[in-house]
Design a protein around this motif. Structure first.
Motif, mmCIF file in Angstrom:
data_model
loop_
_atom_site.group_PDB
_atom_site.id
_atom_site.type_symbol
_atom_site.label_atom_id
_atom_site.label_comp_id
_atom_site.label_asym_id
_atom_site.label_seq_id
_atom_site.Cartn_x
_atom_site.Cartn_y
_atom_site.Cartn_z
ATOM 1 N N ASP A 185 37.400 -20.206 14.840
ATOM 2 C CA ASP A 185 37.710 -20.834 16.124
ATOM 3 C C ASP A 185 37.212 -19.938 17.255
ATOM 4 O O ASP A 185 36.737 -18.826 17.022
ATOM 5 N N ARG A 186 37.333 -20.463 18.466
ATOM 6 C CA ARG A 186 36.859 -19.768 19.666
ATOM 7 C C ARG A 186 37.981 -19.797 20.701
ATOM 8 O O ARG A 186 38.087 -20.746 21.479
ATOM 9 N N HIS A 190 32.184 -11.061 19.631
ATOM 10 C CA HIS A 190 31.702 -11.434 20.959
ATOM 11 C C HIS A 190 30.693 -12.557 20.830
ATOM 12 O O HIS A 190 29.755 -12.474 20.027
ATOM 13 N N VAL A 191 30.869 -13.625 21.604
ATOM 14 C CA VAL A 191 29.920 -14.747 21.598
ATOM 15 C C VAL A 191 28.888 -14.505 22.691
ATOM 16 O O VAL A 191 29.226 -14.435 23.866
ATOM 17 N N GLU A 201 29.047 -28.462 19.826
ATOM 18 C CA GLU A 201 28.367 -29.091 18.684
ATOM 19 C C GLU A 201 27.838 -28.047 17.709
ATOM 20 O O GLU A 201 27.403 -28.390 16.601
ATOM 21 N N LEU A 202 27.885 -26.765 18.102
ATOM 22 C CA LEU A 202 27.394 -25.684 17.247
ATOM 23 C C LEU A 202 28.533 -24.931 16.567
ATOM 24 O O LEU A 202 28.526 -24.736 15.349
ATOM 25 N N LEU A 203 29.494 -24.476 17.368
ATOM 26 C CA LEU A 203 30.585 -23.674 16.830
ATOM 27 C C LEU A 203 31.692 -24.596 16.333
ATOM 28 O O LEU A 203 32.709 -24.819 16.984
ATOM 29 N N VAL A 204 31.438 -25.121 15.138
ATOM 30 C CA VAL A 204 32.350 -26.050 14.476
ATOM 31 C C VAL A 204 33.044 -25.294 13.347
ATOM 32 O O VAL A 204 32.411 -24.516 12.620
ATOM 33 N N LYS A 205 34.334 -25.509 13.179
ATOM 34 C CA LYS A 205 35.076 -24.800 12.145
ATOM 35 C C LYS A 205 34.408 -24.970 10.783
ATOM 36 O O LYS A 205 34.076 -26.083 10.374
ATOM 37 N N ASN A 249 36.623 -16.089 16.396
ATOM 38 C CA ASN A 249 37.190 -15.538 15.177
ATOM 39 C C ASN A 249 36.333 -15.994 14.004
ATOM 40 O O ASN A 249 36.070 -17.192 13.837
ATOM 41 N N VAL A 250 35.873 -15.034 13.216
ATOM 42 C CA VAL A 250 34.915 -15.296 12.141
ATOM 43 C C VAL A 250 35.404 -14.622 10.864
ATOM 44 O O VAL A 250 35.892 -13.486 10.894
#
Length: 235
Positions: free
Chosen positions: A13-14, A36-37, A45-49, A21-22
């Protein structure tokens, strides 16, 4: 441009626009890390769980975040999302592009009037260049912006004034992926930017778009991409 110390992770999530969080695998104390993003855009549309992201490990022991998110897989398509890299990619390639005859000077972040442009170049003529990184893709169509951008609109209007004053002016869209069909302004998200870009083209500002060859550890400017500046008939 090349990246060192890259690894894969799984996006969770962001919490805010700067942090993601990765989950990473391997011999680490905690498999979930705060990263850090390197892109403050929405990137929804990119950072999807569950998506696979590419991280670069920092060598700075004093940093609060050990890793930067620099790229993401959208299905099989790898998209570089480092918003700091397009300027460097263009500067690295500017001689090869042949935009400025007799090129002898390149400077970054130069203020003219009430705008600060990404690149100023001198050759046979003086030139201002604004660079925009493009990460938004839908069905093979690359679009900019992914959120309303008053700053981007100001740059377009400033470049029109530069042309009126006798300078050359360019807007270069660096599409941070390979294989798109064409580029178009995102009229649905920010119609004013799209119409301003069309006006700029009609008033002497050169609008260019290039895709990139992207790997997990590199990004290189590749080939020109078709540009369609007119809005869709449905808008």
């Amino acid at each position: 441009m090349k990246y060192d110390n890259v690894i894969q992770g799984t996006f969770i999530d962001r919490p805010n626009r700067f942090i993601a969080n990765v989950r990473i695998e391997g011999d680490v104390p905690d498999p979930v890390v705060r990263c850090h993003v390197k892109n403050t855009g929405r990137c929804k549309e990119l950072l999807v769980k569950g998506s696979t992201v590419v991280l670069q490990e920092s060598n700075d022991p004093d940093r609060k975040t050990r890793y930067d998110v620099i790229a993401v897989y959208k299905g099989e398509l790898l998209i570089n999302m480092d918003s700091q890299i397009p300027n460097a990619v263009v500067e690295e390639s500017i001689s090869k592009l042949g935009l400025i005859e007799g090129l002898r000077t390149i400077r970054r972040e130069v203020t003219h009037g009430d705008s600060r442009f990404d690149i100023y170049a001198e050759g046979e003529r003086e030139c201002f260049i604004e660079v925009k990184g493009v990460t938004l893709e839908n069905d093979g169509i690359a679009m900019f912006p992914d959120a309303p951008t008053e700053r981007g609109l100001k740059h377009v209007e400033g470049l029109i004034r530069c042309v009126e004053e006798g300078y050359d002016a360019y807007i270069i869209f660096v599409i941070q992926m390979k294989g798109v069909k064409y580029f178009t302004p995102n009229y649905e998200t920010h119609p004013e930017f799209g119409y301003a870009l069309k006006k700029a083209s009609e008033n002497g500002v050169r609008i260019l778009a290039y895709d990139c060859n992207v790997t997990e550890s590199s990004i290189v400017l590749n080939e020109p991409v078709e540009i369609r500046l007119n809005p869709s008939p449905t808008l």
